[in-house]
Structure formats: C-alpha cells, structure tokens
Scaffold this motif. Structure first.
Motif, mmCIF file in Angstrom:
data_model
loop_
_atom_site.group_PDB
_atom_site.id
_atom_site.type_symbol
_atom_site.label_atom_id
_atom_site.label_comp_id
_atom_site.label_asym_id
_atom_site.label_seq_id
_atom_site.Cartn_x
_atom_site.Cartn_y
_atom_site.Cartn_z
ATOM 1 N N ILE A 176 64.839 -9.457 57.358
ATOM 2 C CA ILE A 176 64.005 -10.108 56.343
ATOM 3 C C ILE A 176 64.722 -10.195 55.003
ATOM 4 C CG2 ILE A 176 62.850 -8.014 55.482
ATOM 5 C CD1 ILE A 176 60.241 -9.647 55.453
ATOM 6 N N SER A 177 65.791 -9.420 54.841
ATOM 7 C CA SER A 177 66.528 -9.373 53.579
ATOM 8 C C SER A 177 67.389 -10.620 53.394
ATOM 9 C CB SER A 177 67.416 -8.128 53.544
ATOM 10 O OG SER A 177 68.159 -8.069 52.342
ATOM 11 N N PRO A 178 67.438 -11.172 52.178
ATOM 12 C CA PRO A 178 68.345 -12.298 51.913
ATOM 13 C C PRO A 178 69.801 -11.859 52.068
ATOM 14 C CG PRO A 178 66.759 -12.002 50.116
ATOM 15 C CD PRO A 178 66.656 -10.804 50.983
ATOM 16 N N LEU A 179 70.642 -12.770 52.522
ATOM 17 C CA LEU A 179 72.066 -12.473 52.669
ATOM 18 C C LEU A 179 72.711 -12.427 51.284
ATOM 19 C CD1 LEU A 179 74.386 -12.125 54.787
ATOM 20 C CD2 LEU A 179 74.809 -14.579 54.502
ATOM 21 N N PRO A 180 73.353 -11.298 50.925
ATOM 22 C CA PRO A 180 73.977 -11.220 49.595
ATOM 23 C C PRO A 180 75.178 -12.146 49.480
ATOM 24 C CG PRO A 180 74.511 -9.273 50.894
ATOM 25 C CD PRO A 180 73.522 -10.057 51.697
ATOM 26 N N GLU A 181 75.489 -12.542 48.253
ATOM 27 C CA GLU A 181 76.613 -13.450 48.012
ATOM 28 C C GLU A 181 77.927 -12.818 48.457
ATOM 29 O OE1 GLU A 181 76.721 -14.688 43.977
ATOM 30 O OE2 GLU A 181 74.776 -15.703 44.039
ATOM 31 N N GLY A 182 78.768 -13.625 49.094
ATOM 32 C CA GLY A 182 80.084 -13.148 49.506
ATOM 33 C C GLY A 182 80.094 -12.410 50.826
ATOM 34 N N TYR A 183 78.982 -12.434 51.564
ATOM 35 C CA TYR A 183 78.894 -11.746 52.855
ATOM 36 C C TYR A 183 78.623 -12.752 53.975
ATOM 37 C CZ TYR A 183 78.819 -7.091 50.732
ATOM 38 O OH TYR A 183 79.152 -5.944 50.054
ATOM 39 N N VAL A 184 79.020 -12.360 55.189
ATOM 40 C CA VAL A 184 78.740 -13.162 56.376
ATOM 41 C C VAL A 184 78.058 -12.279 57.418
ATOM 42 C CG1 VAL A 184 80.613 -14.812 56.039
ATOM 43 C CG2 VAL A 184 81.057 -12.678 57.275
ATOM 44 N N LYS A 213 69.195 -9.188 42.545
ATOM 45 C CA LYS A 213 70.282 -9.986 43.091
ATOM 46 C C LYS A 213 71.348 -9.093 43.715
ATOM 47 C CE LYS A 213 73.469 -13.719 41.834
ATOM 48 N NZ LYS A 213 73.997 -14.558 40.730
ATOM 49 N N ASN A 214 71.801 -9.495 44.915
ATOM 50 C CA ASN A 214 72.862 -8.798 45.648
ATOM 51 C C ASN A 214 72.481 -7.379 46.065
ATOM 52 O OD1 ASN A 214 74.633 -10.971 45.745
ATOM 53 N ND2 ASN A 214 75.607 -10.429 43.813
ATOM 54 N N TYR A 215 71.185 -7.128 46.242
ATOM 55 C CA TYR A 215 70.705 -5.912 46.900
ATOM 56 C C TYR A 215 70.199 -6.312 48.283
ATOM 57 C CZ TYR A 215 70.842 -2.658 42.932
ATOM 58 O OH TYR A 215 71.249 -1.829 41.919
ATOM 59 N N ILE A 216 70.225 -5.364 49.209
ATOM 60 C CA ILE A 216 69.714 -5.634 50.551
ATOM 61 C C ILE A 216 68.580 -4.669 50.878
ATOM 62 C CG2 ILE A 216 71.887 -6.589 51.409
ATOM 63 C CD1 ILE A 216 72.423 -3.855 52.753
ATOM 64 N N LYS A 257 63.000 -0.054 50.817
ATOM 65 C CA LYS A 257 64.167 0.736 50.437
ATOM 66 C C LYS A 257 65.341 -0.224 50.346
ATOM 67 C CE LYS A 257 62.650 5.229 52.090
ATOM 68 N NZ LYS A 257 62.971 6.431 52.897
ATOM 69 N N ILE A 258 65.975 -0.258 49.179
ATOM 70 C CA ILE A 258 67.030 -1.240 48.926
ATOM 71 C C ILE A 258 68.312 -0.538 48.491
ATOM 72 C CG2 ILE A 258 65.333 -2.991 48.269
ATOM 73 C CD1 ILE A 258 66.193 -2.508 45.329
#
Length: 216
Positions: A185-193, A150-153, A172-173
């Motif tokens: 392809i990475s999910p958008l982390p919480e609190g980011y735009v 969670k919350n890694y890109i 590589k994260i």
C-alpha cells in the motif's frame, strides 16, 4: 615634448597602481562577503537545540480575519478589543518546534506528521480538538490520518488509542535502506525500483501484500 611624455608615463604608472589597489580591496571585500562553507560544520548540541526550540516556541496573537502566515500554526484562540468580531476573535499562533501540539483547525505545517490527538480548552470545537505533531525520525509511528512524508515507506500497521478511527489506525514508517521491504500500500519512493513481492501479516490487504524494493 619630453616633459609631456614624462608626465604621461608617471600618470600611467600611478593609475596602474591605483587600479591594482582598488582590485585588491575589491577582492578582499568579496572574500568578506562570500557565503560560509557549511561543509564539516557540526549540528546543534542538545543545549543549543533547547534554546532554539524556546525561541521558535514564542507565540503571537493575530485577528481571526487575517490569514495565518505560512509555516505558522494555531495553538489556541483568545479575545481582544483591538480585533473585530465576536469573542474569541484572535488566534494564538507560533512556529512549531520539533514536536508540538496544534489545534485541529490549524493549517498543517510541511514536514510534520501526526502522532496522536488530544484535547485543549484553548482550541475551538469539540474534544478531541488537538493534533500532536512532530518532525519524523528515521523510523516513526504515525496516525493513519497523517500524510505520509516524502520518501518514507510503510512497513506495518498497528493500533493506538491515541489516534482516531477504528483499529488498526497507525502506520509504522521509515526511510528505506538500499534494499528494503515495504507494505504494498506504500507509495514507491523516488529512485527505487520493485524487485519482488512477498507477504506479511503486519501489512494490510490480501497476500501477497509486501513489495521488495532496491535503490538504483
């Protein structure tokens, strides 16, 4: 009448003093039981961490017809006359340390990633039958078969013979900075735009295949 009044005053004074004493004792008791303030406390040093890992690495055996406790992993199998069923009829289980090896059949612990696969005669099924796992650092290389923490890109992909499936088979994260770039392809982390798009040969997919992000 004066005597009765005098006794009443004395009794009231003693009662008040007794109440104050109890309240003072209660306050002292509550202070003793108040939770510790962890602000400013230092983390474990290397020696303490080694001792901690030694403690949590202690294993135990359970019958295979029992559920593996939450937070524990399977590191092997064994046999015992105290359990029913054909041999091997027992699981060797433990709480995982910061980095560890578990049988692929094991429940996967929360907060860990897969960094490689391996083989062990202690685990069931065909080789390779072991996952090498660890708690991710700020930046890490993980097998693509691993769940993204969670919350890694994802910042790029690469290849490793230690991970399963066809190349490229590694992500590589990292934990994102205030402004950062990740593979699309990475999910958008919480609190980011999302603030823009870009391209990189290190990320999969057609161009543009990267996403610029910013913390709110």
């Amino acid at each position: 009448m004066k005597k009765i009044l005098g006794y009443s005053v004395i009794a009231f004074a003693i009662g008040s003093q007794f109440t104050k004493t109890i309240n003072a004792d209660e306050n002292y008791l509550y202070e003793e039981l108040s939770p510790i303030n962890e602000e400013g406390l230092l983390p474990l040093n290397d020696d303490q961490t080694e001792v901690y890992n030694a403690i949590v690495s202690q294993s135990m055996r359970i019958c295979k017809n029992q559920r593996v406790p939450k937070g524990w992993v399977i590191t092997g199998e064994a046999s015992g006359a105290s359990c029913s069923g054909r041999f091997p009829n027992m699981w060797i289980i433990k709480k995982p340390s910061t980095s560890d090896s578990i049988c692929k059949i094991s429940p996967f612990p929360d907060g860990y990633v897969i960094t490689a696969e391996g083989s062990s005669a202690s685990c069931p099924h065909q080789f390779p039958n072991v996952w090498k796992i660890k708690k991710p650092r700020q930046s890490e290389s993980i097998c693509k078969v691993s769940k993204l923490p969670k919350n890694y890109i994802i910042t790029s992909e690469s290849s490793s013979a230690s991970c399963p499936h066809q190349f490229p088979n590694v992500w590589k994260i990292k934990t994102p900075r205030s402004t950062d770039t990740m593979c699309s392809i990475s999910p958008l982390p919480e609190g980011y735009v999302i603030t823009g798009r870009g391209s990189s040969a290190s990320c999969p997919g057609r161009f543009p295949n990267t996403t610029k992000i910013k913390k709110l």
